[in-house]
Structure formats: C-alpha cells, structure tokens
Write an enzyme that holds these catalytic residues in place. Sequence first.
Site, mmCIF file in Angstrom:
data_model
loop_
_atom_site.group_PDB
_atom_site.id
_atom_site.type_symbol
_atom_site.label_atom_id
_atom_site.label_comp_id
_atom_site.label_asym_id
_atom_site.label_seq_id
_atom_site.Cartn_x
_atom_site.Cartn_y
_atom_site.Cartn_z
ATOM 1 N N GLU A 255 0.889 -1.173 0.000
ATOM 2 C CA GLU A 255 0.000 0.000 0.000
ATOM 3 C C GLU A 255 0.916 1.209 0.000
ATOM 4 O OE1 GLU A 255 -1.391 3.268 0.883
ATOM 5 O OE2 GLU A 255 -1.721 2.517 2.916
ATOM 6 N N CYS B 212 -2.520 8.814 3.215
ATOM 7 C CA CYS B 212 -2.425 8.335 1.840
ATOM 8 C C CYS B 212 -3.734 8.485 1.080
ATOM 9 C CB CYS B 212 -1.998 6.868 1.831
ATOM 10 S SG CYS B 212 -0.356 6.558 2.487
#
Length: 455
Positions: free
Chosen positions: A227, A261
């Site tokens: 990720e 993020c």
Amino acid sequence: MFTSINPATGEEAATFEALDDEAIEAALARAEAAYRSWRVSELAQRTTLLSAIADQFEANKQHLAETATSEMGKTLASAVAEVEKCIAGFRYYAAKGAAHLEPVETRTASGRAVAHWLPLGPVLAVMPWNFPYWQVVRWLAPTILAGNVGLLKHASLTQGCAALIQQMVSAAGAPDGVFQNLAIKSDKVSRIIADERVAAVTLTGSEGAGAKVAEAAGKALKKVVLELGGSDPFVVMPSADLDAAVKAAVRARVQNAGQSCICAKRMIVHADVYDSFLEKFTAAMLAVKIGDPMQDGIEMGPLSSVEQRDTVLEQLERAIADGAKLVGGEKIEREGAWMSAGVLTQVDPEADFAQEEIFGPVAMVFKADDIDAAIALANDVPFGLGSSVWTRDQAEIDRFVRDVESGMLAVNQMLASTPEAPFGGVKRSGHGRELGPWGLHEFMNLKAVMLPDWG
C-alpha cells in the site's frame, strides 16, 4: 538507537534500543516455534485473543493516543479516534472473521472440490508513522485470525507506539511469539524477508520503500502486499452539495496535517461551480485552527517531523517556480514542525510536482470543463489509491465508478477505511488488499481438496 522527537516542541521524547543480529535471530526462532502451534489452534482461541486485545486497547485508550500525539503530532482527538478504530477492527475480526474461513464446496466433473483457507507462516509487516496503530492493526488482526504469526518493523518515528502494541498483545494473553515488535532499522529488512522462516511481507509506505521490499520479496519468491502513496482526486460536479463538499475537502487536507495516503489531495472542480468552491474552500483552509495537538478544539497540529515539513515546503517552492499560485502553506516560525494549511491554484497538470504526492496540508485545485475533463485529470497521475466524487447525478456516479482509476471510490463523502471493506490501490499505489475477508485471505493458502463423489 531510536530517538522519538516531539514534533510540536522539537524536544526529545524517548529513546529505544535497536535489536542486534543475535536478537533478530532469536525473534525469528520464536516466530517459527509459535507458528507451529498457533497454526493448529482453534478458531475460538484466536477470536478470544482478538477480543482481549481490543479490551486492552480500550482500557489504555488515552495513553495510546497521547503517545501517538507526542511522537508524530496528530491531534489528540484524532489519535483517540484512531485507537477506537483499532478496537473496532479487532472486534470485527473477532465477531465476523471465522465465517470468512469456512470451507467452500463446489461440484467437479469427477466429484467434489472443497476449498480450505489455511495459514502460511510468519508474516513481516513494514509500517509507517502516519497512523501508527491503525496501519498495524489492519494487518495484525487478520494475521492472528488466520493462524499466522506477526513480525512488525515499525517506523523510526513511532517506536513508542510500536512498543505499546506489543504490550497490549502480551497483556491480552497472546502466546509467546504470536506477535513480536522488532525495533530494527530499514537495512535489516531484506535479510528478514530472505529468511526461509518468513512466509510473506506487507508494506505501507513510499514508492521507494515499496520497490525495495518488492525486490527483496521477488528474489525470495514470497507473497507481498504493498500500500503505497496516493494523490487522490476529489471531484466536484455542479449538482453537488457544495457546502458539504467544501467541509469534507478541508477535513481531507488537514486531517493528520495532510499526512494521509487516502485523503484527497487534488480538488477537481467543474467550471460551473469552480469559483464558488474555491472561494469557500480557500477561506475555510485559511481558518483552520492550528496549535498544541494535545488541546481540545485544535484542527491541526505539526507535521510529523521538521524533515517532512521541509519536504512539503520544497515542493511548494517548485510549484510556485512553475507558475502556480499559493495561498497559505507557509512555515510557522516556532520550535517544531509547523506550517499552515494552503491552497495551490493555476497548477500545470504536466509539471513534475503535480505528478507527486504532497504529504502535507496543501491542496491543488483544478478546473474541469466537463465530466470527461474531470476524469482525465483524476487519472493523470501515476497513483491510483482512492478517490472521492461529489454529484447527485446517477449517470455521473456510474461514469466515475467505471472510469476513475483507483482501488477505492467514495461518493458524496470523504474516503476513509473501514474494517468491512477492501483497502488498496492500483497503478503505483501498490497491489493487494487489506481489511474485510480480502485482507484476511491475502496471506493464506487456498488449498483445493479433491474428493470423490460418494453418492
């Protein structure tokens, strides 16, 4: 040696000893031994442990939150909310996870096939500082449930949080070796990935870190979930509730001081509502209340470190040099990693900095003439983690779902992870999924058992 620096004051908060090679070897041996017994443990034992860990997080919520705030600067209110999310994550897998591991039977030409989910072994997690508990929990909870065991390499900034996670798991009664916090530097990671006792690795972090971990995992032929970064689009169409969109856009950019993020970083606004949105959004960003993150009512604390703050300021300097207009987004002259929230307009989408992730409290705002232009702008970056779209037109929603290149999409709300839904991205935002049954299954062996048809 690790040193935690309070980004709100610049003062040293704590120090932690790094593990040497002998201690790392001992940890790997413990993980291997723990896996041999944990892999055959009853599901009821695993779910009971998850519930007990949740109880420990609940009982120590304030201390956990204060440690996160002092180590990386998020507001205490958001740190408390993060701990509460961890509690929900543990309880989700405790309550729902066992059903995700039920064998599935299907007919074959010669009889039956039964698919069984079985554990793989010790899993290494390389985790970042921005959500120092939740990033770990969304890997750790399914790891425990799966019958795997966990090895954590946490960020240098948040070794205090890492140590507390170890304390919570141990206090909950976890067998020795089921979870171990490894206080190690990044240069030790490749060796651990290569070790035959480690079955797989997951990383949340930068593209550079992801590439190194993926390379090490590839050489060892091991499963990896990544990720990585995101530069998420936040698309506003004419039918949107503009006030709600502005409120969510501001929250997305100043939450965690912009260091998330999956929170929107590029506001892409239809020309019909661009001026109105920009006026309201800019005013709200400039009004963000910045201050001591331990105090009530503060919307944004410092960035995680002076180095991170200065990285963002350097990006803004390049943006201005390329012709962009900046309002706010300035260094605040005081000890610590402080800066104000800001808005960038007149941004050239082709500029180098426009293709980067700004990991700080500054938004880029773009104008789009129609939905095609909005989608083109949304996709015009190397990332594809999350996205948020604001419209009341179902046909437009259908277009965004089909055509926006991202692993996740939120409609008329700020994107946020939740234990029940898959989390992950496409393109340079990584691969694989966390959370829900999808995250549980990433590090499991789906074994097909072929059986005769006995009538």
